[in-house]
Write a protein that holds these residues in place. Structure first.
Motif, PDB file in Angstrom:
ATOM      1  N   GLY A 106      51.475  68.608 -10.958  1.00 44.83           N
ATOM      2  CA  GLY A 106      52.342  69.430 -11.050  1.00 44.83           C
ATOM      3  C   GLY A 106      52.330  70.667  -9.772  1.00 44.83           C
ATOM      4  O   GLY A 106      51.708  70.652  -8.926  1.00 44.83           O
ATOM      5  N   THR A 107      52.976  71.833  -9.861  1.00 46.91           N
ATOM      6  CA  THR A 107      53.320  72.502  -9.034  1.00 46.91           C
ATOM      7  C   THR A 107      52.923  74.218  -9.598  1.00 46.91           C
ATOM      8  O   THR A 107      53.373  74.958  -8.814  1.00 46.91           O
ATOM      9  N   SER A 108      52.181  74.277 -10.672  1.00 41.91           N
ATOM     10  CA  SER A 108      52.112  75.437 -11.277  1.00 41.91           C
ATOM     11  C   SER A 108      50.842  76.023 -10.424  1.00 41.91           C
ATOM     12  O   SER A 108      51.181  77.443 -10.331  1.00 41.91           O
ATOM     13  N   TYR A 109      49.725  75.489 -10.135  1.00 47.80           N
ATOM     14  CA  TYR A 109      48.641  76.259  -9.428  1.00 47.80           C
ATOM     15  C   TYR A 109      48.303  77.384 -10.223  1.00 47.80           C
ATOM     16  O   TYR A 109      47.967  78.395  -9.647  1.00 47.80           O
ATOM     17  N   GLY A 110      48.064  77.080 -11.666  1.00 48.16           N
ATOM     18  CA  GLY A 110      47.604  78.002 -12.276  1.00 48.16           C
ATOM     19  C   GLY A 110      48.408  79.175 -12.659  1.00 48.16           C
ATOM     20  O   GLY A 110      48.026  80.008 -13.671  1.00 48.16           O
ATOM     21  N   VAL A 111      49.762  79.103 -12.336  1.00 51.59           N
ATOM     22  CA  VAL A 111      50.667  79.823 -12.934  1.00 51.59           C
ATOM     23  C   VAL A 111      51.492  79.534 -14.037  1.00 51.59           C
ATOM     24  O   VAL A 111      51.432  78.566 -14.379  1.00 51.59           O
ATOM     25  N   SER A 112      51.577  80.723 -15.260  1.00 52.41           N
ATOM     26  CA  SER A 112      52.419  80.446 -16.376  1.00 52.41           C
ATOM     27  C   SER A 112      53.723  81.034 -16.295  1.00 52.41           C
ATOM     28  O   SER A 112      53.557  82.344 -16.179  1.00 52.41           O
ATOM     29  N   SER A 113      54.836  80.334 -16.809  1.00 46.41           N
ATOM     30  CA  SER A 113      55.985  80.969 -16.765  1.00 46.41           C
ATOM     31  C   SER A 113      56.911  80.777 -18.004  1.00 46.41           C
ATOM     32  O   SER A 113      56.379  80.178 -18.738  1.00 46.41           O
ATOM     33  N   ILE A 114      57.983  81.249 -18.034  1.00 46.96           N
ATOM     34  CA  ILE A 114      58.844  81.577 -19.331  1.00 46.96           C
ATOM     35  C   ILE A 114      60.416  81.169 -18.991  1.00 46.96           C
ATOM     36  O   ILE A 114      60.892  81.973 -18.315  1.00 46.96           O
ATOM     37  N   ASN A 115      60.644  80.158 -19.326  1.00 46.60           N
ATOM     38  CA  ASN A 115      62.146  79.602 -18.752  1.00 46.60           C
ATOM     39  C   ASN A 115      62.929  79.384 -19.994  1.00 46.60           C
ATOM     40  O   ASN A 115      63.068  78.429 -20.400  1.00 46.60           O
ATOM     41  N   LEU A 116      63.444  80.575 -20.237  1.00 43.12           N
ATOM     42  CA  LEU A 116      64.591  80.550 -21.423  1.00 43.12           C
ATOM     43  C   LEU A 116      65.885  79.717 -20.916  1.00 43.12           C
ATOM     44  O   LEU A 116      66.323  79.814 -19.926  1.00 43.12           O
ATOM     45  N   ARG A 117      66.306  78.757 -22.099  1.00 42.86           N
ATOM     46  CA  ARG A 117      67.382  77.988 -21.813  1.00 42.86           C
ATOM     47  C   ARG A 117      67.701  77.209 -20.625  1.00 42.86           C
ATOM     48  O   ARG A 117      68.688  76.802 -20.228  1.00 42.86           O
ATOM     49  N   TYR A 118      66.308  76.834 -20.287  1.00 42.14           N
ATOM     50  CA  TYR A 118      66.379  76.151 -19.163  1.00 42.14           C
ATOM     51  C   TYR A 118      66.976  76.398 -17.797  1.00 42.14           C
ATOM     52  O   TYR A 118      67.007  75.730 -16.803  1.00 42.14           O
ATOM     53  N   LEU A 119      67.200  77.668 -17.714  1.00 40.74           N
ATOM     54  CA  LEU A 119      68.049  78.161 -16.550  1.00 40.74           C
ATOM     55  C   LEU A 119      66.998  78.684 -15.118  1.00 40.74           C
ATOM     56  O   LEU A 119      67.811  79.385 -14.371  1.00 40.74           O
ATOM     57  N   GLY A 120      65.833  78.291 -15.381  1.00 40.58           N
ATOM     58  CA  GLY A 120      65.040  78.609 -14.189  1.00 40.58           C
ATOM     59  C   GLY A 120      65.824  78.160 -12.953  1.00 40.58           C
ATOM     60  O   GLY A 120      66.154  76.680 -13.027  1.00 40.58           O
ATOM     61  N   SER A 121      65.636  78.396 -11.731  1.00 41.25           N
ATOM     62  CA  SER A 121      66.348  77.723 -10.843  1.00 41.25           C
ATOM     63  C   SER A 121      65.754  76.689 -10.077  1.00 41.25           C
ATOM     64  O   SER A 121      66.241  76.053  -9.235  1.00 41.25           O
ATOM     65  N   ALA A 122      64.468  76.556 -10.500  1.00 40.32           N
ATOM     66  CA  ALA A 122      63.800  75.354  -9.963  1.00 40.32           C
ATOM     67  C   ALA A 122      62.856  74.997 -11.192  1.00 40.32           C
ATOM     68  O   ALA A 122      62.690  75.683 -12.262  1.00 40.32           O
ATOM     69  N   GLU A 123      62.159  73.678 -11.061  1.00 38.98           N
ATOM     70  CA  GLU A 123      61.435  73.098 -11.996  1.00 38.98           C
ATOM     71  C   GLU A 123      60.441  74.107 -12.737  1.00 38.98           C
ATOM     72  O   GLU A 123      59.390  74.714 -11.829  1.00 38.98           O
ATOM     73  N   GLY A 124      60.380  74.515 -13.977  1.00 43.30           N
ATOM     74  CA  GLY A 124      59.597  75.462 -14.375  1.00 43.30           C
ATOM     75  C   GLY A 124      59.454  76.702 -14.039  1.00 43.30           C
ATOM     76  O   GLY A 124      58.858  77.724 -14.265  1.00 43.30           O
ATOM     77  N   SER A 125      60.748  77.225 -13.093  1.00 42.74           N
ATOM     78  CA  SER A 125      60.640  78.640 -12.586  1.00 42.74           C
ATOM     79  C   SER A 125      61.059  79.561 -13.656  1.00 42.74           C
ATOM     80  O   SER A 125      61.876  79.023 -14.739  1.00 42.74           O
ATOM     81  N   GLY A 126      60.968  80.898 -13.516  1.00 40.71           N
ATOM     82  CA  GLY A 126      61.239  81.666 -14.656  1.00 40.71           C
ATOM     83  C   GLY A 126      62.260  82.752 -14.030  1.00 40.71           C
ATOM     84  O   GLY A 126      62.255  83.816 -14.586  1.00 40.71           O
ATOM     85  N   ASN A 127      62.826  82.523 -12.951  1.00 38.19           N
ATOM     86  CA  ASN A 127      63.505  83.669 -12.233  1.00 38.19           C
ATOM     87  C   ASN A 127      64.680  84.152 -12.755  1.00 38.19           C
ATOM     88  O   ASN A 127      65.365  85.039 -12.185  1.00 38.19           O
ATOM     89  N   ARG A 128      65.255  83.379 -13.874  1.00 41.63           N
ATOM     90  CA  ARG A 128      66.341  83.963 -14.822  1.00 41.63           C
ATOM     91  C   ARG A 128      66.058  84.745 -15.983  1.00 41.63           C
ATOM     92  O   ARG A 128      66.976  84.976 -16.776  1.00 41.63           O
ATOM     93  N   THR A 129      64.715  84.808 -16.371  1.00 45.59           N
ATOM     94  CA  THR A 129      64.223  85.266 -17.547  1.00 45.59           C
ATOM     95  C   THR A 129      63.518  86.543 -16.944  1.00 45.59           C
ATOM     96  O   THR A 129      62.638  86.640 -16.327  1.00 45.59           O
ATOM     97  N   LEU A 130      63.943  87.653 -17.521  1.00 40.91           N
ATOM     98  CA  LEU A 130      63.438  88.881 -17.124  1.00 40.91           C
ATOM     99  C   LEU A 130      62.306  89.253 -18.094  1.00 40.91           C
ATOM    100  O   LEU A 130      62.336  89.167 -19.340  1.00 40.91           O
ATOM    101  N   VAL A 131      61.018  89.418 -17.619  1.00 40.47           N
ATOM    102  CA  VAL A 131      59.798  89.744 -18.419  1.00 40.47           C
ATOM    103  C   VAL A 131      59.491  91.315 -18.124  1.00 40.47           C
ATOM    104  O   VAL A 131      59.250  91.877 -17.104  1.00 40.47           O
ATOM    105  N   LEU A 132      59.380  91.715 -19.222  1.00 42.23           N
ATOM    106  CA  LEU A 132      59.079  93.326 -19.370  1.00 42.23           C
ATOM    107  C   LEU A 132      57.897  93.591 -20.165  1.00 42.23           C
ATOM    108  O   LEU A 132      57.392  92.730 -21.195  1.00 42.23           O
ATOM    109  N   VAL A 133      56.991  94.811 -19.920  1.00 37.31           N
ATOM    110  CA  VAL A 133      56.015  95.034 -20.724  1.00 37.31           C
ATOM    111  C   VAL A 133      56.190  96.539 -20.987  1.00 37.31           C
ATOM    112  O   VAL A 133      56.534  97.404 -20.184  1.00 37.31           O
ATOM    113  N   ASP A 134      56.307  96.822 -22.313  1.00 34.59           N
ATOM    114  CA  ASP A 134      57.070  98.044 -22.983  1.00 34.59           C
ATOM    115  C   ASP A 134      58.130  98.412 -22.164  1.00 34.59           C
ATOM    116  O   ASP A 134      58.109 100.014 -21.795  1.00 34.59           O
ATOM    117  N   GLY A 135      58.949  97.694 -22.088  1.00 36.31           N
ATOM    118  CA  GLY A 135      60.443  98.001 -21.444  1.00 36.31           C
ATOM    119  C   GLY A 135      60.393  98.065 -19.717  1.00 36.31           C
ATOM    120  O   GLY A 135      61.368  98.615 -19.396  1.00 36.31           O
TER     121      GLY A 135
END
Length: 956
Positions: A106-135
């Motif tokens: 794979g290409t994760s190299y230890g990274v973990s992502s969240i890819n809602l609706r399969y909409l990451g722009s590359a395999e496994g990418s999460g750049n169309r899902t916004l991650v917030l901590v306490d907003g």
């Protein structure tokens, strides 16, 4: 689109659901009633408690929102006993392929992502899902072969998480860019008094993938404030690909002898040589390359040298590179510290400071680098090279001695003496946040908060046991040339590579990369006026954000060789480490937003509740200029049992630093070449010989390059959702939620996969300029560049059923969550001006890209005063693989995993112990031809098999 038209669309779309908070992994204690339950009657004597839900910045008295949302409570998290946040998030039916498992293929190299609706722009990418901590936003990831443009879930300590809200709806107007697919908001713990400890131990039924994780928290509340401290750790051990039947051997059949430690040799001049007595065709081309006889350690002297070789052929010369210690799941260690101090300065002003520090060490193990030495790349072996068995150093007369060079000369060998390649990441993330919040009277009573945070992620990326091509070239030259180079050690490519030889050609490279984020936000909210249905609420605010990132590859590994000859006028790489250009970039933006929540009507016949929500946000980037986005939502409850709702929202995402500025980077693309074996008459395969076998070149994984594109435009999106919740009063505790959504992304930033490029070239002759081939058919270089595609459209339906009811002094909690993907279409402009439509829904014919129509999760839990027991099942639907392949015939079967959990709560109410079995029936992933040679999609399925764990929670 004009505002009135958007409102019209929203009104026509306004049918929606009410179960704003649904559970499908349920907690140890009886969960709170879902939002779909009948609202409690107003009690004038009771204090009004307001909450802020993800998807809105306006505090409200209930948790009903116009957008579909799911909440994982602290009990859900405790019962699931995950090793990381990614574990539980990636199992959601609404989540597509996401980086995980840290495996070699794979290409994760230890990274973990969240890819809602399969909409990451590359395999496994999460750049169309916004991650917030306490907003608030979290910093982007580092630690791979370069930085990332989305957060790494492994940098969020598990011990600080209280609950997680997942808004399955676009929210750019509320939170800004990157929220096209949805929002994940992690709420941290705030009410702890004393100590809280958790420990979990787990192992697979095959005694691997051992995991040790836990956290220790301490909280103290005092007169004007509170303190919260947390320490977390996680240690996961590897799974070797050789230790699973599915992954130990590449299932795609090998049709010609592959490279092995014995070597594969094409030696021009040796064919039909009278002095050595070789037959015609002996070692003259790839079809009759020779290999050393098994067990040969010293090659015969003089004219008997050829006796140590034979023409390679299957099955006798089969060699499986998958047995060389590759990781199916790699090791990873994480640790995290978190602290928060909250202090009330005045009754109207409270300050808090937060500090976070996390570390990660992860690694991957690859088989030894495949030596592929070619005369066409300028390599040669002189007739007097120290270990040329057909040269003068082996006693061959000068008149008969052979040197090797020219376009047909080739040596392939697995240099096991150099060792397996190891890649290691060392990542450190730090974050400091300062915040103020309070109330102020200014044209009304406002609640406000201001937050300033600075975060940085920095990482090293080390690659061991590669090959130094400069030194390899020197080691093949004549004694005089080699001795003139400092430290040169001649190499024996035909016999035993000694430790001194291995040390001389071994390379080591060290890269560093990182990201940083500075974020300031100011938010204010108040009630403007009283409407018939309640208070008209407004929220408004401003945000400034600056993002920076850099990638500094190893200077020697990325420079052009001055030793190796030019090839077609271009310099060659110095080492086997994938060369790339340095990358550095930054941008900043200013944003302002306003949001209204208007409870228009309430407590009327057929209108128990009618609410309209609206938001607008203007974002101005230093890179691509400004853009305004809006969101409209409507929520209608005609009577207590039914709630309808719908939303229309606009999305906006500016190209990231990675997408804009990433330097040219060499990589390998797992892909199936349709021209393998000549392509059977496909137009784009014309001229490719039938003797071409993809598996003979770089283990069948084509070489290529990727790069950013400074001319990218921002992408925009329109998201529609419509649905309902039904909770009949006659069946208390039961609710049903149905949601339909459609997302259209225009000018989508994406790149075609290697398989898509190869298929387009082969079948239609388009994009063949991106595929460079040798005369043999080998893919010399495949170019994958980011572009603004015409658009992406995804459409589907979510269904949730839940039933919570009492039984014999306890409770039964049952839930079913379904996600049906109707369409996932990419509209790709072609060179001739036409648009090709690629429908991905229901397919898995590309590496690490499984798009089943149906994914589901079900659970059944018994919740007693002392005992909690549960069953959970996860289903991944069938998909279409590469057509008519020899692995599965073209179809990947549906997969159903079953998990069991049991916990006991001690009578003091502070301690519980639990145990569980994941994947009870030891279900292995379905075999996949598209994912050769690992044989399964590691971003969708779990290869560990049956897994046992135990956990302990206590408070004191």
């Amino acid at each position: 689109m004009k505002m009135k038209n958007r409102k019209a669309i929203a009104a026509r779309s306004a049918v929606a659901l009410s179960l704003a908070v649904t559970h499908f992994a349920h907690g140890q204690e009886a969960p709170a009633a879902p939002a779909s339950a009948a609202p409690a009657k107003d009690d004038a004597s009771a204090p009004v408690q307001q909450v802020v839900m993800t998807g809105s910045r306006i505090a409200r008295r209930d948790t009903e929102t116009s957008g579909p949302m799911l909440t994982l409570t602290k009990d859900d998290l405790k019962f699931a006993a995950p090793t990381s946040l990614g574990d539980i998030m990636q199992s959601l039916p609404n989540t597509g392929v996401s980086l995980n498992s840290n495996g070699t293929q794979g290409t994760s190299y230890g990274v973990s992502s969240i890819n809602l609706r399969y909409l990451g722009s590359a395999e496994g990418s999460g750049n169309r899902t916004l991650v917030l901590v306490d907003g608030h936003r979290w910093v982007n990831a580092a630690g791979g072969r370069g930085f990332r443009d989305f957060p790494d879930l492994n940098t969020i300590p598990l011990g600080i998480i209280d609950s997680v809200e997942v808004l399955k709806d676009g929210a750019s107007a509320i939170y800004g860019a990157d929220a096209i697919a949805g929002v994940v908001n992690i709420h941290t713990k705030r009410k702890l008094e004393g100590f809280e400890a958790n420990m979990r131990l787990g192992t697979s039924s095959r005694n691997d993938d051992e995991n040790y994780n836990g956290f220790l928290n301490w909280g103290k509340r005092f007169d004007k404030g509170s303190v919260f401290l947390s320490g977390s750790m996680n240690d996961s051990r590897p799974i070797l690909s050789a230790d699973r039947d599915l992954t130990k051997v590449a299932l795609s059949p090998l049709t010609a002898p592959g490279t092995s430690p014995q070597g594969l040799y094409v030696l021009p001049g040796l064919s039909n040589n009278a002095y050595f007595g070789t037959p015609a065709g002996f070692a003259s081309n790839a079809a009759n390359a020779v290999t050393r006889n098994m067990g040969v350690t010293s090659i015969g002297a003089s004219y008997t040298a050829d006796n140590s070789f034979h023409t390679a052929a299957l099955p006798g010369d089969y060699y499986n590179q998958q047995t060389q210690g590759l990781y199916a799941t790699g090791p990873s260690k994480t640790a995290g510290l978190f602290g928060r101090l909250t202090y009330e300065i005045t009754p109207d002003l409270t300050a808090h400071v937060e500090a976070t520090y996390t570390t990660r060490q992860s690694s991957q193990l690859f088989s030894p680098y495949l030596l592929d030495i070619r005369g066409s790349n300028g390599y040669s072996i002189s007739r007097d090279q120290a270990y040329n068995p057909f040269g003068t150093a082996n006693g061959v007369p000068a008149a008969n001695a052979l040197g090797f060079s020219g376009s047909t000369f080739r040596i392939q060998r697995v240099p096991v003496e150099v060792g397996n390649r190891e890649v290691l990441q060392d990542v450190k993330m730090s974050r400091l946040l300062l915040g103020l919040e309070g109330t102020v009277s200014l044209w009304g009573d406002w609640n406000w908060d201001a937050t300033l945070s600075y975060s940085k992620n920095k990482a090293s990326f080390d690659q061991k046991n590669g090959i130094n091509f400069d030194n390899l070239y020197r080691a093949m030259t004549s004694p005089a040339t080699c001795s003139a180079a400092s430290g040169c050690v001649p190499i024996d490519l035909f016999g035993t590579i000694t430790p001194a030889m291995a040390d001389y050609i071994r390379s080591y490279s060290h890269d560093i990369n990182g990201t940083s984020q500075t974020d300031f936000s100011l938010n204010a909210t108040r009630s403007l006026m009283q409407l018939q249905g309640g208070a008209l609420g407004i929220a408004t605010g401003y945000e400034y954000r600056r993002e920076t990132a850099y990638d500094s590859p190893d200077p020697f590994a990325s420079q052009a060789s001055t030793v190796l000859p030019l090839v077609s006028g271009a310099a060659q790489s110095t080492t086997s480490a994938a060369a790339r250009n340095p990358t550095a970039g930054s941008y900043y933006l200013n944003e302002a937003y306003a949001e209204l929540s208007a409870p228009l009507l309430a407590n009327l016949p057929w209108v128990q509740k009618l609410e309209l929500d609206a938001a607008v946000r203007y974002s101005r980037y230093s890179t691509v200029g400004g853009k305004a986005t809006t969101k409209l939502g409507i929520l209608y409850r005609p009577f207590n049992s039914l709630l309808l709702r719908g939303t229309y929202s606009q999305g906006f995402r500016a190209p990231s630093i990675l997408e804009l500025y990433q330097g040219v980077k060499q990589t390998n693309f797992p892909a199936v070449d349709p021209c393998n074996g000549g392509g059977a008459g496909l137009p784009g395969c014309a001229g490719i010989p039938t003797s071409y076998n993809q598996s003979l070149y770089n283990s069948g994984i084509p070489h290529g390059v990727t790069s950013g594109n400074a001319d990218l435009k921002p992408e925009s999106a329109d998201t529609y959702s419509v649905g309902f919740t039904y909770a009949p009063e006659q069946l208390k505790g039961f609710s049903m939620t149905v949601d339909q959504f459609k997302i259209k992304i225009k000018d989508a930033i994406a790149s075609q996969t290697a398989t898509q490029i190869l298929n387009a070239c082969a079948q239609t002759g388009t994009f063949c300029n991106l595929v460079q081939r040798a005369n043999t058919g080998e893919i010399v270089q495949l170019t994958q560049a980011l572009v603004n595609l015409s658009r992406i459209e995804v459409q589907g339906v979510d269904v949730t059923l839940r039933y919570l009811f009492p039984v014999a002094g306890a409770k039964i909690d049952a839930a079913l969550d379904l996600a049906y993907l109707q369409h996932y279409k990419s509209y790709v402009p072609q060179p001739d001006g036409s648009i090709a439509v690629d429908e991905r829904a229901g397919k898995s014919d590309q590496p690490r890209s499984t798009f089943p129509h149906l994914k589901a999760q079900a659970s059944l839990r018994y919740i007693g005063s002392s005992i909690t027991a549960g069953w959970k099942a996860r289903y991944i639907g069938a998909t279409a693989d590469v057509p008519n392949n020899a692995v599965n015939g073209g179809n990947v079967a549906g997969t159903l995993y079953h998990d069991l959990q049991l916990s006991y709560n001690f009578s003091d109410g502070k301690t519980s112990i639990g145990m569980g079995i994941d994947n009870v029936f030891d279900k292995q992933p379905p075999a996949s031809a598209a994912n050769n040679p690992i044989n399964f999609d590691m971003y969708t399925y779990d290869v560990r098999g049956r897994y046992f764990y135990t956990r302990v929670n206590t408070r004191f």
